[in-house]
Design a protein around this motif. Structure first.
Motif, PDB file in Angstrom:
ATOM      1  N   GLU A  91       0.813  -1.218   0.000  1.00 56.61           N
ATOM      2  CA  GLU A  91       0.000   0.000   0.000  1.00 56.61           C
ATOM      3  C   GLU A  91       0.840   1.259   0.000  1.00 56.61           C
ATOM      4  O   GLU A  91       0.344   2.337  -0.346  1.00 56.61           O
ATOM      5  CB  GLU A  91      -0.947   0.005   1.199  1.00 56.61           C
ATOM      6  CG  GLU A  91      -0.267   0.049   2.547  1.00 56.61           C
ATOM      7  CD  GLU A  91       0.043  -1.339   3.082  1.00 56.61           C
ATOM      8  OE1 GLU A  91       0.345  -1.463   4.280  1.00 56.61           O
ATOM      9  OE2 GLU A  91      -0.014  -2.303   2.280  1.00 56.61           O
ATOM     10  N   ASN A  95       1.717   3.528  -5.747  1.00 48.72           N
ATOM     11  CA  ASN A  95       1.623   4.728  -6.597  1.00 48.72           C
ATOM     12  C   ASN A  95       2.918   5.040  -7.330  1.00 48.72           C
ATOM     13  O   ASN A  95       2.973   6.005  -8.092  1.00 48.72           O
ATOM     14  CB  ASN A  95       1.219   5.929  -5.751  1.00 48.72           C
ATOM     15  CG  ASN A  95      -0.196   5.791  -5.195  1.00 48.72           C
ATOM     16  OD1 ASN A  95      -1.077   5.265  -5.867  1.00 48.72           O
ATOM     17  ND2 ASN A  95      -0.408   6.247  -3.972  1.00 48.72           N
ATOM     18  N   GLU A 155      -9.402  -3.428   1.214  1.00 45.31           N
ATOM     19  CA  GLU A 155      -8.982  -2.143   0.637  1.00 45.31           C
ATOM     20  C   GLU A 155      -7.700  -2.304  -0.170  1.00 45.31           C
ATOM     21  O   GLU A 155      -7.563  -1.749  -1.268  1.00 45.31           O
ATOM     22  CB  GLU A 155      -8.789  -1.125   1.751  1.00 45.31           C
ATOM     23  CG  GLU A 155      -8.438   0.264   1.257  1.00 45.31           C
ATOM     24  CD  GLU A 155      -8.285   1.264   2.383  1.00 45.31           C
ATOM     25  OE1 GLU A 155      -7.948   2.431   2.101  1.00 45.31           O
ATOM     26  OE2 GLU A 155      -8.503   0.872   3.551  1.00 45.31           O
ATOM     27  N   ASN A 159      -7.159  -1.706  -4.339  1.00 51.73           N
ATOM     28  CA  ASN A 159      -6.099  -0.879  -4.920  1.00 51.73           C
ATOM     29  C   ASN A 159      -5.192  -1.680  -5.844  1.00 51.73           C
ATOM     30  O   ASN A 159      -4.620  -1.128  -6.797  1.00 51.73           O
ATOM     31  CB  ASN A 159      -5.265  -0.237  -3.802  1.00 51.73           C
ATOM     32  CG  ASN A 159      -6.070   0.734  -2.966  1.00 51.73           C
ATOM     33  OD1 ASN A 159      -7.027   1.353  -3.451  1.00 51.73           O
ATOM     34  ND2 ASN A 159      -5.704   0.881  -1.705  1.00 51.73           N
TER      35      ASN A 159
END
Length: 569
Positions: A91, A95, A155, A159
């Motif tokens: 997590e 990105n 979650e 993602n």
């Protein structure tokens, strides 16, 4: 940040390599207590301040993620991503869009070095997708049952869903012994109360020993694993390969680690029922029964699965009805693997009836290592004679007598679309098999080791299979319907010697290279001639433009000079 290194002075380097102590000298007992090593040259090299800052930010990226400024250089960006830890949580790094970082992470996480090399040779490889898939698998396999929080994992799954298309889960974490502490303590307290009131001393000792070994008698309903319903959030998942197996146990081996509860299979079924893009489902090496089997198949009825596998899952003969219902409901199944189970007459009869009425075009059927009786095997082969889609059939390891073997021979004789047949360790009559194969021109491979054939019979089988492969490679043999000249020429070229064909191809390549080189040389000569002509014109005009009064000649000279310089550039 200091580094120890050898100075770049050639004289010092020569002296260092000549007089440095050897490994044997350093290993001597007299050298064990040395505190000063004169042979180690110590020079100070401090990195630039911006590099030190980038390294510090990268090492603390897990706790303090930042967005780098847009004006940062490519070298600084490379330095930053090179110092990020590979064990960073998924997590925290999802990105990041730097492909070099993801390639480094994949190389560190993947244990198959040949696969890494193969991936590196491929084009258009998404290292981010591969790395996130590995990290997600690692998260599911290594997260203990006691610390599993379904909301947080769901979650993370959402993602990761754009990047995960294939999952291979080889192990799952079961409940630990500490999770059964309350149950154990409760049983001990009840035993102690009972012993204090009515039991004798020997009965009390027996009950205490049973309470101490209560971990050995856990019921199936209590052998829970992590919740796999979160897999339903992987909207792009196309292939799922899973096994309810524990990690490496060593001395902590216990039989209960290989069990899993009905709640586990219900969670898995609820998750896969939402995977609308799932095409491959494989369950391997898990202790299944008819209830778990039917639960999975009911969840798969709403999905267009093309490949289904239950490999060594200890399925018994009570799974036939669920399999029959699934075959009637699916229209896309083309690969069914039921190897290594306990299917007998009942299930195989249901399978035969299901294939007759199914709308799916099954091309692969694997039934190896199942205790199938002669009558059921004969019924199955009779069904497959009229089945127009099956190409690969595996029946190795089935104990059958003459009735089952005759059914296999009859299947080969019927000239079905069958291409590959695996009958390892099935007793066969060599003469019957060769006679049936002599009439079949389509089957290309029969694996018949341990079938009781003689060397001569195995040789004859291989000769007939080579005949069939040759007919497939050369379809003009025996075909009078094809008359086009181009197709015939292609056929002639195909039956030529491959070395001769390769020589002709090399000759054509060499001719094309010579033609291109000739055209390039002509273009170069033309350019040289044009440049030489312009130089002569420039030289002749400069003679007439010796005075400044001749303005036209001056303009002409400048134009020629500009043209010549531009071509030269």
């Amino acid at each position: 940040m200091n580094y120890q290194e050898i100075p770049k002075d050639e004289a010092l380097q020569t002296a260092y390599w000549a007089y440095k102590p050897s490994d044997q000298t350093i290993a001597l007992k007299s050298e064990q207590n040395r505190l000063i090593f004169a042979e180690n040259f110590n020079t100070t090299r401090v990195l630039p301040l911006n590099t030190l800052c980038l390294i510090f930010l990268a090492q603390n990226y897990q706790t303090h993620p930042i967005n780098l400024p847009s004006k940062i250089s490519a070298i600084q960006l490379r330095t930053f991503y090179d110092f990020i830890d590979e064990n960073i949580p998924i997590e925290k790094c999802i990105n990041i869009n730097d492909e070099y970082f993801w390639k480094r992470l994949y190389s560190a996480k993947c244990t198959d070095k040949m696969l890494i090399k193969k991936r590196g040779q491929q084009k258009d490889v998404s290292w981010k997708n591969l790395s996130i898939t590995l990290k997600y698998i690692e998260l599911i396999e290594n997260t203990p049952y006691e610390v599993w929080i379904t909301e947080e994992m769901e979650e993370i799954t959402k993602n990761s869903s754009p990047y995960v298309t294939e999952l291979i889960i080889k192990q799952l974490q079961a409940k630990r012994d500490s999770s059964f502490k309350k149950q154990t303590e409760g049983s001990r307290s009840s035993v102690s109360e009972k012993s204090s009131s009515t039991l004798t001393d020997e009965e009390t000792k027996d009950s205490d020993s049973k309470s101490n070994n209560i971990r050995e008698d856990f019921p199936l309903e209590d052998c829970h694993h992590v919740d796999l319903s979160i897999l339903g959030s992987l909207c792009n998942l196309t292939s799922l390969n899973i096994a309810f197996a524990p990690p490496k146990l060593d001395r902590n081996y216990h039989d209960r680690f290989f069990n899993f509860s009905y709640v586990d299979i219900q969670n898995l079924a609820r998750g896969i029922s939402e995977l609308k893009n799932l095409r491959v489902f494989k369950l391997r090496g898990s202790r299944m029964d008819s209830i778990k089997f039917s639960t999975i198949l009911e969840a798969l009825q709403t999905i267009f699965v093309e490949e289904l596998e239950f490999f060594f899952c200890q399925l018994d003969d009570n799974c036939g009805e669920a399999l029959y219902k699934y075959l009637l409901s699916t229209k896309t199944l083309n690969h069914l693997d039921l190897t290594g189970n306990y299917f007998k007459d009942k299930t195989i009869d249901y399978l035969s009836d299901g294939l007759k009425r199914s709308y799916s075009k099954l091309t692969h059927l694997f039934l190896s290592n199942n205790p199938i009786a002669d009558e059921s095997l004969c019924k199955l082969t009779k069904t497959l004679e009229a089945y127009a889609h099956l190409k690969i059939l595996k029946l190795s390891g089935i104990k059958c007598d003459n009735l089952g073997a005759s059914g296999i021979v009859r299947l080969v004789r019927q000239n079905t679309p069958l291409v590959q047949l695996d009958i390892i360790a099935i007793r066969m009559n060599g003469d019957d098999l060769i006679a049936a194969l002599n009439r079949n021109l389509k089957i290309q491979q029969i694996i018949c080791q341990g079938c009781g054939l003689t060397l001569e019979e195995e040789f004859n089988v291989e000769i007939l299979l080579k005949r069939n492969r040759f007919i497939k490679e050369n379809p003009y043999i025996g075909d009078i319907t094809k008359t086009k000249e181009d197709d015939f020429n292609a056929f002639i070229n195909r039956i030529k010697d491959p070395i001769y064909i390769k020589t002709l191809e090399d000759k054509e390549i060499h001719k094309e290279c010579s033609r291109k080189k000739y055209l390039t040389d002509i273009e170069t000569l033309n350019e040289k001639e044009e440049r030489k002509e312009k130089q002569q014109q420039l030289h002749e005009v400069s003679k007439y433009a010796s005075t400044e009064s001749d303005l036209k000649h001056q303009i002409y000279i400048k134009a020629l000079e500009k043209d010549y310089v531009g071509e030269k550039e």
